[in-house]
Design a protein around this motif. Structure first.
Motif, short mmCIF file in Angstrom:
data_model
loop_
_atom_site.label_atom_id
_atom_site.label_comp_id
_atom_site.label_asym_id
_atom_site.label_seq_id
_atom_site.Cartn_x
_atom_site.Cartn_y
_atom_site.Cartn_z
N ASN A 52 0.84 -1.20 0.00
CA ASN A 52 0.00 0.00 0.00
C ASN A 52 0.88 1.25 0.00
OD1 ASN A 52 -2.31 1.56 0.11
ND2 ASN A 52 -2.48 1.45 2.33
N LEU A 53 2.04 1.16 -0.62
CA LEU A 53 2.96 2.29 -0.71
C LEU A 53 2.71 3.01 -2.03
CD1 LEU A 53 6.13 0.34 0.48
CD2 LEU A 53 4.46 1.58 1.88
N THR A 54 2.80 4.31 -2.03
CA THR A 54 2.50 5.06 -3.24
C THR A 54 3.68 5.92 -3.67
OG1 THR A 54 1.53 6.86 -1.92
CG2 THR A 54 0.02 5.17 -2.76
N CYS A 55 3.64 6.33 -4.92
CA CYS A 55 4.67 7.20 -5.47
C CYS A 55 4.01 8.10 -6.50
CB CYS A 55 5.77 6.35 -6.11
SG CYS A 55 7.06 7.33 -6.87
N THR A 56 3.46 9.22 -6.04
CA THR A 56 2.81 10.16 -6.94
C THR A 56 3.68 11.40 -7.09
OG1 THR A 56 1.61 11.32 -5.18
CG2 THR A 56 0.52 9.39 -6.19
N TRP A 57 3.48 12.13 -8.16
CA TRP A 57 4.26 13.34 -8.39
C TRP A 57 4.02 14.36 -7.28
CZ3 TRP A 57 8.43 15.25 -9.81
CH2 TRP A 57 8.60 16.61 -10.05
N TYR A 102 2.45 0.05 -4.47
CA TYR A 102 3.71 -0.69 -4.60
C TYR A 102 4.03 -1.42 -3.31
CZ TYR A 102 4.29 2.53 -8.50
OH TYR A 102 4.10 3.25 -9.66
N ALA A 103 4.90 -2.42 -3.44
CA ALA A 103 5.44 -3.14 -2.28
C ALA A 103 6.95 -3.19 -2.44
CB ALA A 103 4.89 -4.56 -2.21
N ILE A 104 7.67 -3.10 -1.31
CA ILE A 104 9.10 -3.36 -1.35
C ILE A 104 9.26 -4.87 -1.37
CG2 ILE A 104 9.90 -1.19 -0.37
CD1 ILE A 104 9.92 -2.48 2.38
N THR A 105 10.20 -5.37 -2.14
CA THR A 105 10.22 -6.80 -2.42
C THR A 105 10.96 -7.64 -1.38
OG1 THR A 105 12.14 -6.49 -3.87
CG2 THR A 105 9.95 -6.49 -4.89
N TRP A 106 11.65 -7.01 -0.44
CA TRP A 106 12.36 -7.80 0.58
C TRP A 106 11.51 -8.02 1.82
CZ3 TRP A 106 13.94 -2.93 -0.94
CH2 TRP A 106 13.81 -1.90 0.00
N GLU A 107 10.25 -7.60 1.78
CA GLU A 107 9.31 -7.82 2.88
C GLU A 107 8.05 -8.48 2.34
OE1 GLU A 107 9.73 -7.39 6.06
OE2 GLU A 107 11.67 -6.40 5.94
N SER A 108 7.30 -9.13 3.21
CA SER A 108 6.04 -9.75 2.79
C SER A 108 4.99 -8.68 2.53
CB SER A 108 5.55 -10.74 3.85
OG SER A 108 5.36 -10.06 5.07
N VAL A 109 4.03 -9.02 1.67
CA VAL A 109 2.93 -8.10 1.34
C VAL A 109 1.87 -8.21 2.41
CG1 VAL A 109 1.17 -7.52 -0.37
CG2 VAL A 109 3.42 -8.28 -1.13
N ASP A 110 1.43 -7.07 2.91
CA ASP A 110 0.41 -7.04 3.96
C ASP A 110 -0.98 -6.96 3.36
OD1 ASP A 110 2.27 -6.97 6.17
OD2 ASP A 110 2.75 -4.93 5.53
N GLU A 111 -1.98 -7.28 4.16
CA GLU A 111 -3.37 -7.19 3.74
C GLU A 111 -3.72 -5.74 3.49
OE1 GLU A 111 -7.77 -8.17 5.52
OE2 GLU A 111 -6.05 -9.33 6.23
N TYR A 112 -4.43 -5.48 2.39
CA TYR A 112 -4.83 -4.13 2.01
C TYR A 112 -6.18 -3.82 2.63
CZ TYR A 112 -6.06 -0.13 -0.90
OH TYR A 112 -6.43 1.10 -1.36
N ARG A 113 -6.27 -2.71 3.32
CA ARG A 113 -7.52 -2.33 3.98
C ARG A 113 -8.16 -1.09 3.37
NH1 ARG A 113 -7.38 -5.30 8.95
NH2 ARG A 113 -5.31 -6.11 9.26
N GLY A 114 -7.65 -0.65 2.24
CA GLY A 114 -8.17 0.54 1.59
C GLY A 114 -9.35 0.23 0.68
#
Length: 152
Positions: A52-57, A102-114
């Motif tokens: 649930n990580l974002t990268c917007t302008w 986005y997700a960082i790949t060296w950690e597990s993906v967490d449940e999305y609550r959005g």
């Protein structure tokens, strides 16, 4: 009774990138803009929101001279598999495009609550575990240079 003193670090947050990632060719091949962007994306991770990580302008504008630089850095992070697209978030702006998640790949993906849509399911283990297998360049375990050392 004396007041219990809190540790100075109790109020500080920090980012963590494992040595295996820093020692990988994926990281070594990045340019400065991509490293800066990775740091800013990892800064959003709180231990419970990977995926649930974002990268917007709008978020990154203060850190980059132009959108093209940021987009190029983002493409490099995806190409080198340091981050992965996990879905699309929701937006409250009228007519605004939903942000990519986005997700960082060296950690597990967490449940999305959005309210957006995840295309990647939560995982118990990191997305990527092959950091040591692709480390084909030689980096010393302690990359600190000795100041004043004779290099001749």
């Amino acid at each position: 009774m004396a007041k219990r003193r809190q540790s100075r670090s109790a109020h500080k947050r920090y980012i963590s990138i494992p040595h295996c990632v820093l020692d990988s060719t994926s990281y070594a091949d990045l340019n400065g803009s991509a490293i800066k962007l990775l740091t800013l994306i990892v800064r959003q991770w709180n231990g419970y929101n990977n995926g649930n990580l974002t990268c917007t302008w709008d978020q990154m504008k203060p850190y980059f001279g132009g959108q093209d630089t940021m987009r190029s850095a983002l493409k490099a992070l995806i190409k080198h598999r340091l981050i992965e697209v996990t879905g699309t978030g929701s937006t409250s702006r009228k007519g605004g495009l939903p942000p990519v998640l986005y997700a960082i790949t060296w950690e597990s993906v967490d449940e999305y609550r959005g309210q957006g849509q995840m295309t990647t399911k939560p995982t118990l283990s990191p997305i990527r575990n092959d950091w040591n297998k692709i480390n084909d360049h030689k980096i010393s375990k302690s990359p600190v240079l000795k100041i004043g050392a004779n290099t001749s």
